[in-house]
Design an enzyme around this catalytic site. Structure first.
Site, PDB file in Angstrom:
ATOM      1  N   GLU A 116      54.745  56.563  37.289  1.00 18.73           N
ATOM      2  CA  GLU A 116      53.384  56.391  37.833  1.00 18.73           C
ATOM      3  C   GLU A 116      53.196  57.269  39.072  1.00 18.73           C
ATOM      4  O   GLU A 116      54.081  57.364  39.918  1.00 18.73           O
ATOM      5  CB  GLU A 116      53.162  54.926  38.240  1.00 18.73           C
ATOM      6  CG  GLU A 116      51.776  54.687  38.836  1.00 18.73           C
ATOM      7  CD  GLU A 116      51.647  53.327  39.502  1.00 18.73           C
ATOM      8  OE1 GLU A 116      51.351  52.363  38.793  1.00 18.73           O
ATOM      9  OE2 GLU A 116      51.827  53.240  40.738  1.00 18.73           O
ATOM     10  N   ALA A 127      40.287  50.600  42.550  1.00 14.84           N
ATOM     11  CA  ALA A 127      39.200  49.670  42.215  1.00 14.84           C
ATOM     12  C   ALA A 127      38.098  49.830  43.261  1.00 14.84           C
ATOM     13  O   ALA A 127      38.376  50.020  44.439  1.00 14.84           O
ATOM     14  CB  ALA A 127      39.711  48.238  42.220  1.00 14.84           C
ATOM     15  N   GLY A 130      41.645  44.762  38.296  1.00 17.64           N
ATOM     16  CA  GLY A 130      41.495  45.243  39.671  1.00 17.64           C
ATOM     17  C   GLY A 130      41.290  44.072  40.621  1.00 17.64           C
ATOM     18  O   GLY A 130      41.229  42.908  40.199  1.00 17.64           O
ATOM     19  N   ASP A 131      41.226  44.374  41.894  1.00 18.14           N
ATOM     20  CA  ASP A 131      41.042  43.336  42.926  1.00 18.14           C
ATOM     21  C   ASP A 131      39.864  43.697  43.801  1.00 18.14           C
ATOM     22  O   ASP A 131      39.558  44.870  43.993  1.00 18.14           O
ATOM     23  CB  ASP A 131      42.296  43.258  43.811  1.00 18.14           C
ATOM     24  CG  ASP A 131      43.482  42.725  43.034  1.00 18.14           C
ATOM     25  OD1 ASP A 131      43.362  41.644  42.433  1.00 18.14           O
ATOM     26  OD2 ASP A 131      44.524  43.402  43.012  1.00 18.14           O
ATOM     27  N   ALA A 141      40.575  41.504  32.581  1.00 19.24           N
ATOM     28  CA  ALA A 141      41.001  42.750  31.917  1.00 19.24           C
ATOM     29  C   ALA A 141      40.697  42.696  30.423  1.00 19.24           C
ATOM     30  O   ALA A 141      40.327  43.704  29.822  1.00 19.24           O
ATOM     31  CB  ALA A 141      42.494  42.961  32.163  1.00 19.24           C
ATOM     32  N   LYS A 181      45.110  39.418  25.842  1.00 20.40           N
ATOM     33  CA  LYS A 181      44.924  40.867  26.013  1.00 20.40           C
ATOM     34  C   LYS A 181      45.344  41.590  24.731  1.00 20.40           C
ATOM     35  O   LYS A 181      44.703  42.542  24.309  1.00 20.40           O
ATOM     36  CB  LYS A 181      45.731  41.382  27.201  1.00 20.40           C
ATOM     37  CG  LYS A 181      45.239  40.870  28.550  1.00 20.40           C
ATOM     38  CD  LYS A 181      45.865  41.665  29.684  1.00 20.40           C
ATOM     39  CE  LYS A 181      46.080  40.856  30.925  1.00 20.40           C
ATOM     40  NZ  LYS A 181      46.537  41.616  32.071  1.00 20.40           N
ATOM     41  N   GLN A 210      57.827  48.315  53.669  1.00 18.60           N
ATOM     42  CA  GLN A 210      57.212  48.438  52.333  1.00 18.60           C
ATOM     43  C   GLN A 210      57.532  47.207  51.489  1.00 18.60           C
ATOM     44  O   GLN A 210      56.669  46.658  50.811  1.00 18.60           O
ATOM     45  CB  GLN A 210      57.737  49.710  51.645  1.00 18.60           C
ATOM     46  CG  GLN A 210      57.317  49.842  50.188  1.00 18.60           C
ATOM     47  CD  GLN A 210      58.458  50.343  49.304  1.00 18.60           C
ATOM     48  OE1 GLN A 210      59.615  50.382  49.715  1.00 18.60           O
ATOM     49  NE2 GLN A 210      58.128  50.724  48.091  1.00 18.60           N
TER      50      GLN A 210
HETATM   51  P1  FAD Z   1      43.698  39.974  34.362  1.00 14.19           P
HETATM   52  O1  FAD Z   1      44.604  40.040  33.198  1.00 14.19           O
HETATM   53  O2  FAD Z   1      42.241  39.869  34.112  1.00 14.19           O
HETATM   54  O3  FAD Z   1      44.174  38.747  35.263  1.00 14.19           O
HETATM   55  C1  FAD Z   1      43.598  38.516  36.555  1.00 14.19           C
HETATM   56  C2  FAD Z   1      43.764  37.063  36.940  1.00 14.19           C
HETATM   57  O4  FAD Z   1      42.956  36.249  36.099  1.00 14.19           O
HETATM   58  C3  FAD Z   1      45.199  36.537  36.795  1.00 14.19           C
HETATM   59  O5  FAD Z   1      45.437  35.592  37.806  1.00 14.19           O
HETATM   60  C4  FAD Z   1      45.174  35.865  35.431  1.00 14.19           C
HETATM   61  O6  FAD Z   1      46.142  34.850  35.363  1.00 14.19           O
HETATM   62  C5  FAD Z   1      43.751  35.322  35.377  1.00 14.19           C
HETATM   63  N1  FAD Z   1      43.201  35.285  34.020  1.00 14.19           N
HETATM   64  C6  FAD Z   1      43.298  36.230  33.056  1.00 14.19           C
HETATM   65  N2  FAD Z   1      42.646  35.835  31.936  1.00 14.19           N
HETATM   66  C7  FAD Z   1      42.112  34.620  32.212  1.00 14.19           C
HETATM   67  C8  FAD Z   1      41.341  33.674  31.476  1.00 14.19           C
HETATM   68  N3  FAD Z   1      40.985  33.902  30.213  1.00 14.19           N
HETATM   69  N4  FAD Z   1      40.980  32.510  32.085  1.00 14.19           N
HETATM   70  C9  FAD Z   1      41.337  32.251  33.371  1.00 14.19           C
HETATM   71  N5  FAD Z   1      42.097  33.104  34.098  1.00 14.19           N
HETATM   72  C10 FAD Z   1      42.467  34.275  33.548  1.00 14.19           C
HETATM   73  N6  FAD Z   1      45.017  47.840  40.528  1.00 14.19           N
HETATM   74  C11 FAD Z   1      44.156  48.854  40.838  1.00 14.19           C
HETATM   75  O7  FAD Z   1      43.180  48.631  41.559  1.00 14.19           O
HETATM   76  N7  FAD Z   1      44.352  50.120  40.348  1.00 14.19           N
HETATM   77  C12 FAD Z   1      45.398  50.433  39.546  1.00 14.19           C
HETATM   78  O8  FAD Z   1      45.539  51.577  39.112  1.00 14.19           O
HETATM   79  C13 FAD Z   1      46.321  49.397  39.196  1.00 14.19           C
HETATM   80  N8  FAD Z   1      47.377  49.627  38.380  1.00 14.19           N
HETATM   81  C14 FAD Z   1      48.210  48.600  38.011  1.00 14.19           C
HETATM   82  C15 FAD Z   1      49.246  48.841  37.115  1.00 14.19           C
HETATM   83  C16 FAD Z   1      50.098  47.810  36.718  1.00 14.19           C
HETATM   84  C17 FAD Z   1      51.204  48.098  35.727  1.00 14.19           C
HETATM   85  C18 FAD Z   1      49.914  46.497  37.247  1.00 14.19           C
HETATM   86  C19 FAD Z   1      50.843  45.387  36.835  1.00 14.19           C
HETATM   87  C20 FAD Z   1      48.895  46.242  38.139  1.00 14.19           C
HETATM   88  C21 FAD Z   1      48.013  47.274  38.523  1.00 14.19           C
HETATM   89  N9  FAD Z   1      46.952  47.051  39.399  1.00 14.19           N
HETATM   90  C22 FAD Z   1      46.089  48.075  39.722  1.00 14.19           C
HETATM   91  C23 FAD Z   1      46.759  45.727  40.012  1.00 14.19           C
HETATM   92  C24 FAD Z   1      45.817  44.828  39.185  1.00 14.19           C
HETATM   93  O9  FAD Z   1      44.505  45.353  39.204  1.00 14.19           O
HETATM   94  C25 FAD Z   1      45.869  43.432  39.809  1.00 14.19           C
HETATM   95  O10 FAD Z   1      47.129  42.860  39.604  1.00 14.19           O
HETATM   96  C26 FAD Z   1      44.765  42.483  39.389  1.00 14.19           C
HETATM   97  O11 FAD Z   1      44.736  41.399  40.300  1.00 14.19           O
HETATM   98  C27 FAD Z   1      44.931  41.885  38.006  1.00 14.19           C
HETATM   99  O12 FAD Z   1      44.697  42.798  37.031  1.00 14.19           O
HETATM  100  P2  FAD Z   1      44.924  42.404  35.475  1.00 14.19           P
HETATM  101  O13 FAD Z   1      44.468  43.549  34.713  1.00 14.19           O
HETATM  102  O14 FAD Z   1      46.286  41.899  35.242  1.00 14.19           O
HETATM  103  O15 FAD Z   1      43.871  41.192  35.362  1.00 14.19           O
END
Ligand code: FAD
Length: 292
Positions: A17, A51, A109-110, A127, A167, A214
């Site tokens: 990455e 994000a 994203g956050d 997601a 997913k 870090q």
């Molecule tokens: P989701 O899968 O949507 O999950 C988010 C939250 O919602 C979790 O707590 C999950 O338990 C909960 N949830 C999911 N589905 C449901 C449902 N149906 N009902 C209730 N709750 C639910 N961030 C960036 O901004 N830019 C990046 O490029 C980036 N790259 C990343 C790469 C990797 C490999 C990883 C692991 C993370 C990355 N992130 C990045 C961080 C990521 O955006 C955050 O971890 C974010 O908070 C969650 O993203 P997600 O896609 O896992 O979300």
């Protein structure tokens, strides 16, 4: 090429990455790193996306396209949805198609830390909603995130696997994990995911520690636990950054060697844009591969 096609039985896909530099001047460094990495040839390179559509997120596509079109390495474009409307996402996907980028890591994203909970998701809540949006066009290959120790905001352990399955059902073709320092957490997640019916490849994300500061930041951002072996290492070399980096790189390599021995689908290195880490690590992994 769709990255999902790289996964085969008895093969560990090795990837890394990079992230867009905050300043335009940093772009040259990224390309230098990629140039140097041509010799060790990662199976793919992923490029993070800020994000909230900050300036560096505009660079994600440019960097991903350069990786693919100039260096001939498959690129994975990260894309977050929490701050984007459907129209904005469609515009980004269109630009990706023009640039011949077909692999997307779909993420929620956050919200920015200073939003103090005031912000609301726009057209996409999770997601999985973004995944469903992208897979309408079958020329895209969509990946998603997975969490060996659960997502930091997740209330219950069991949710970890059901959200993963959701997913996959939405169309994710492989997963890349959050960083972790204890391989047992990853093996546990793989077992739990498989038991609930997740079938797609699960790639292990590894980040070598660069400094004590870090690691403190990362564990509170990701909720990853630190095994005592690593805590002792940080304690021992905490005041000696060069020795700490050396020892923690060795630790990351041991993690990777163990993962590969366990036959994981893939190992993804979080390079933090440090070319020396990527080059040394890939040289190590390729050496291990050829000595098999
Ligand atoms: P989701 O899968 O949507 O999950 C988010 C939250 O919602 C979790 O707590 C999950 O338990 C909960 N949830 C999911 N589905 C449901 C449902 N149906 N009902 C209730 N709750 C639910 N961030 C960036 O901004 N830019 C990046 O490029 C980036 N790259 C990343 C790469 C990797 C490999 C990883 C692991 C993370 C990355 N992130 C990045 C961080 C990521 O955006 C955050 O971890 C974010 O908070 C969650 O993203 P997600 O896609 O896992 O979300």
């Amino acid at each position: 090429m769709k990255i999902s096609k790289l996964f085969e039985p008895n093969k560990t896909v090795l990837s890394l990455e990079v992230f867009p530099p905050k300043k335009e001047s940093g772009l040259g460094m990224i390309y230098e790193t990629l140039h140097e990495l041509q010799g060790v040839r990662p199976d793919f390179v992923s490029v993070t996306y800020g994000a909230g559509g900050n300036e560096s997120s505009n660079k994600t596509l440019e960097i991903a396209a350069t990786i693919k079109n100039r260096y001939g390495i498959e690129a994975l474009h990260h894309l977050t949805c929490v701050n984007n409307t459907q129209k904005e996402i469609q515009a980004i996907l269109k630009a990706m198609k023009i640039a011949k980028i077909e692999n997307v890591l779909a993420l929620r994203g956050d919200f920015p830390e200073d939003s103090k909970g005031q912000m609301q998701a726009q057209d996409f809540t999770y997601a999985k909603d973004l995944i469903s949006e992208i897979v309408v066009d079958p020329s895209f290959c969509v990946a998603a995130a997975c969490y060996p120790e659960g997502h930091i905001s997740q209330a219950l352990d069991e949710e970890n696997y059901s959200h993963l399955l959701e997913k996959e059902q939405a169309g994710a073709e492989f997963f890349i994990s959050q960083l972790f320092f204890d391989n047992e957490c990853f093996y546990r997640m793989v077992e739990g995911a498989r038991q609930i019916g997740v079938t797609k490849p699960l790639v292990a994300g590894i980040m070598p520690i660069l400094s004590q500061a870090q690691v403190q930041k990362m564990i509170f951002m990701c909720g990853s636990s630190l095994p005592s072996k690593l805590i002792k290492l940080i304690y021992r070399y905490g005041n000696d950054p060069i020795e700490l980096r050396k020892a923690s790189l060795e630790y990351a390599w041991q993690q990777m060697d163990d993962l590969i021995r366990h036959g994981v689908d893939g190992v993804h290195l979080y390079t933090m844009n440090r070319s020396e880490i990527a080059i040394k690590t890939f040289a190590h992994l390729r050496k291990e591969e050829s000595s098999k």
